[in-house]
Write an enzyme that holds these catalytic residues in place. Structure first.
Site, mmCIF file in Angstrom:
data_model
loop_
_atom_site.group_PDB
_atom_site.id
_atom_site.type_symbol
_atom_site.label_atom_id
_atom_site.label_comp_id
_atom_site.label_asym_id
_atom_site.label_seq_id
_atom_site.Cartn_x
_atom_site.Cartn_y
_atom_site.Cartn_z
ATOM 1 N N GLY A 387 -85.535 6.881 15.333
ATOM 2 C CA GLY A 387 -85.427 7.956 14.366
ATOM 3 C C GLY A 387 -86.422 7.848 13.220
ATOM 4 O O GLY A 387 -87.518 7.290 13.356
ATOM 5 N N SER A 388 -86.012 8.344 12.058
ATOM 6 C CA SER A 388 -86.928 8.626 10.948
ATOM 7 C C SER A 388 -87.524 7.405 10.256
ATOM 8 O O SER A 388 -88.351 7.559 9.357
ATOM 9 C CB SER A 388 -86.200 9.478 9.907
ATOM 10 O OG SER A 388 -85.797 10.701 10.480
ATOM 11 N N THR A 389 -87.113 6.205 10.612
ATOM 12 C CA THR A 389 -87.720 5.019 9.987
ATOM 13 C C THR A 389 -89.225 4.969 10.213
ATOM 14 O O THR A 389 -89.956 4.344 9.446
ATOM 15 C CB THR A 389 -87.077 3.728 10.547
ATOM 16 O OG1 THR A 389 -86.951 3.830 11.967
ATOM 17 C CG2 THR A 389 -85.722 3.472 9.934
ATOM 18 N N LYS A 391 -91.328 7.348 9.849
ATOM 19 C CA LYS A 391 -92.051 8.405 9.139
ATOM 20 C C LYS A 391 -93.105 7.876 8.170
ATOM 21 O O LYS A 391 -94.055 8.583 7.830
ATOM 22 C CB LYS A 391 -91.062 9.326 8.430
ATOM 23 C CG LYS A 391 -90.296 10.225 9.405
ATOM 24 C CD LYS A 391 -89.253 11.087 8.715
ATOM 25 C CE LYS A 391 -88.523 11.977 9.731
ATOM 26 N NZ LYS A 391 -87.420 12.742 9.113
#
Length: 688
Positions: A387-389, A391
């Site tokens: 997931g967003s880690t 980004k």
């Protein structure tokens, strides 16, 4: 009147001559033996054999960064055997004598062992298994020795084997061990549960047990029980010896056949360091194999020690936190599939691994009970959508490719690509810049960045056209510079690089930049966030800090033999200004209202920075076969961080696959992360 017996002179002469002839032949034969073979017999009688005997020594220890013992050796009593002849009857008699003195486990005896032993004990009955016709064929070489032996084996009945008593089987078990021995390397007959009485009585009767001896052997001792045991690895048992697939490798390095060696992970990776130098004794034996003199060539030395980067107090505390938070999360609805969690703590400037903890909920096959087991290996051997880690890597990729500039803004309205569902953030975040896109975890900001990297053009409800067909690979290469989607280089075998999605469709490229396409490990996340924390250097993670000499052959730790220095694998080559903006975005995640982790880190004193992650994924765990063709959708949770944000000294990665199903987030990732960082700074304060 007695009757006189007359003897014919001729007869008498024949008798005297015959006696004379026989004595002459005897004297002639003796003379020939003396003259022709005398020297040979003298040499045979005087023959001495020079044998070098090796005895086992303990392996090196493993210690944590504070020199607390993690793995050591426990001395154990052992009964060994060295072959002193090839006479099977004598070897069997020795086995029978030893069986009267010790108890011997018979579990390893095979049916073939029993048949061989039965024939040894019953040679006449075994011979009776062969027919006259078969014996005739044997005499004219129509049947070989091996074929005759096989016929005997085949004709031994179960009733005959059942005649072997328990005492017979114990003798067989010992005899079997004897036959595995050779002249130079003692073979362990028993080292598991040798009682003081057995050790003493065998020692007292060695004169009547040729080849048998008593020694002090060793076995591995784990000071922290199961903690990190999967990473530490295992050592072959004495009855295993050298692994068959690596036999020639070890033999060429001077190992003996039945030496114990590292079989997995640290024990295997550093076997040449941990393995000691065996003691060597030169025995002088006579023609019968009896030892007539001994000389110590080398006392031997235990193996060298490994000092690990791990802090065991921290490791134990982190494992406890993982266990408690997993059990607590399991009380939430729709967490049936949650069964594992991982945490890695690393020094971002050196790559030293301070903690690598993994826990897995499993059903004990023996008890049927559900329990928590060690899965530290999973920190680098298993990979998941995170997931967003990721980004932070997406934004830096955007800067470096010129797709965005510091301060670039995008409208967070969802993207509608023809033929696909609306791709959006978890909520509409308005017009947002790069820093706030990290703080609030905007998916749409990352989508627009990726489209610009690919030189594409987005139009509502139309196909997404990309000008650069290699854009996805370009993004992956930039991610790899941080350690994502590639092996980190950790000093352990079997590291996984992760799975890469096989489709190059534009929609999947958008999934890639929000961490929902390729898979990564907890170790990769730790390396990635360390690269951001330390100013752009990808450090090789490592567990072994030092190789140490054993002090003066004692159990004490000695001087440093080798220091393992930090290794920079690559630099991400970005401007300081770019990194500062990502640092600020990460800091706002944890320290500013509206940040996705603020509620859990707002009252900390150590100024953390980081990034949360939630990935929509599909379950592929141990219960997968309970579901049909389509695996159930699940949510993976992750968290990366470092602290203090202005001068990072520790980097952290938390990864919890299959944390829940549906919309109800249990926030186990940030709960674990907060408690882990709290514990790190608590313990650090105690040590300063």
């Amino acid at each position: 009147m007695e009757k006189k017996i007359t003897v014919s002179p001729f007869r008498l002469n024949v008798i005297i001559f015959s006696v004379f002839l026989l004595f002459s032949l005897l004297i002639l034969r003796l003379g020939m033996l003396q003259i022709v073979y005398g020297e040979s017999f003298k040499r045979e009688l005087a023959r001495k054999e020079d044998l070098t005997i090796t005895n086992p020594v303990p392996r090196g220890k493993m210690l944590d960064r504070n020199e607390k013992v993690i793995v050591d050796n426990t001395p154990i009593s052992a009964i060994i055997y060295r072959k002193v002849g090839t006479n099977q009857e004598e070897i069997l008699k020795t086995a029978e004598r030893l069986a009267q003195l010790i108890d011997k486990n018979t579990d390893k005896i095979t049916e073939r062992d029993k048949k061989d032993f039965w024939m040894l004990k019953n040679p006449k009955l075994a011979e009776g298994k062969i027919t006259k016709q078969e014996k005739a064929l044997y005499k004219i070489n129509q049947l070989s020795d091996q074929e005759i032996y096989q016929l005997k084996l085949n004709r031994i009945t179960n009733d005959e084997l059942n005649q072997l008593s328990q005492d017979d089987l114990e003798v067989l078990s010992i005899y079997r061990e004897f036959n595995l021995a050779d002249e130079t390397t003692p073979h362990i007959v028993k080292n598991d549960g040798v009682s003081p009485h057995e050790f003493a009585i065998v020692s007292e009767n060695l004169q009547s047990l040729p080849g048998v001896d008593t020694i002090t052997d060793w076995e591995r001792y784990y000071a922290y029980n199961e903690t990190l045991k999967s990473v530490i690895g295992i050592v072959t048992k004495s009855d295993e010896g050298l692994p068959r697939e690596q036999l020639q490798y070890f033999l060429t390095k001077g190992y003996s056949h039945n030496e114990r060696v590292g079989k997995s992970y640290l024990e295997m990776q550093y076997d040449d360091v941990l393995h000691g130098h065996q003691s060597k004794i030169r025995n002088l034996t006579d023609a019968s194999g009896n030892v007539i003199a001994s000389q110590v060539i080398s006392d031997g030395n235990r193996g060298k020690d490994l000092v690990l980067s791990i802090d065991m107090d921290l490791q134990m505390a982190v494992e406890k936190i993982i266990e408690e938070e997993m059990w607590a999360a399991k009380k939430f609805p729709r967490t049936t599939l949650l069964d594992r969690a991982y945490v890695v703590l690393m020094d971002p400037h050196t790559g030293e691994i301070l903690t690598m903890a993994g826990k897995r909920i499993e059903r004990n096959k023996q008890t049927g009970q559900t329990e928590m087991s060690d899965d530290a290996l999973g920190t680098f051997t298993t990979t998941y959508n995170v997931g967003s880690t990721v980004k932070g890597a997406t934004v830096l990729t955007g800067y470096k490719t010129g797709a965005i500039l510091p301060g670039t803004v995008f409208d967070d309205r969802g993207l509608k690509i023809k033929g696909t569902p609306l791709k959006k953030s978890y909520t509409y975040l308005g017009t947002i810049n790069d820093i706030n896109a990290l703080k609030k975890s905007s998916n749409v900001y990352m989508f627009h960045t990726a489209i610009r990297v690919a030189k594409g053009c987005y139009e509502f409800n139309k196909p997404l056209k990309l000008g650069d067909p290699n854009a996805m690979e370009k993004i992956r290469n930039h991610f790899a510079a941080f350690g994502l989607g590639t092996r980190t280089g950790i000093d352990l075998p079997n590291e996984q690089s992760g799975l890469k999605g096989t489709s190059n469709l534009p929609g999947f490229m958008l999934d890639l930049v929000i961490g929902q396409y390729d898979t990564y490990s907890a170790m990769q996340l730790a390396q990635y966030v360390s690269t951001i924390a330390n100013g752009g250097y990808r450090m090789k993670p490592f567990l072994v800090k030092q190789l140490r000499e054993p002090q003066d052959g004692t159990d004490k730790i000695g001087g440093v033999l080798k220091e393992i220095h930090p290794t920079v694998l690559n630099s991400i080559d970005v401007k300081r200004e770019w990194l500062d903006r990502v640092h600020l975005g990460f800091k706002k995640v944890m320290q500013e209202p509206g940040g996705t982790a603020f509620e859990y880190f707002k009252d900390t004193t150590y100024s953390p920075a980081g990034k949360t992650g939630t990935a929509q994924a599909f379950y592929d765990g141990p219960q997968r076969n309970k579901f049909g063709k389509e695996p159930p959708p699940v949510m993976n949770l992750s968290l990366v961080g470092y602290a203090p944000s202005n001068k990072p000294e520790v980097a952290m990665a938390v990864l919890v696959p299959w944390a829940f199903q549906g919309e109800k987030d249990n926030r186990i990732n940030v709960k674990i992360g907060r408690r882990v960082l709290d514990k790190y700074f608590e313990l650090r304060g105690k040590s300063h």
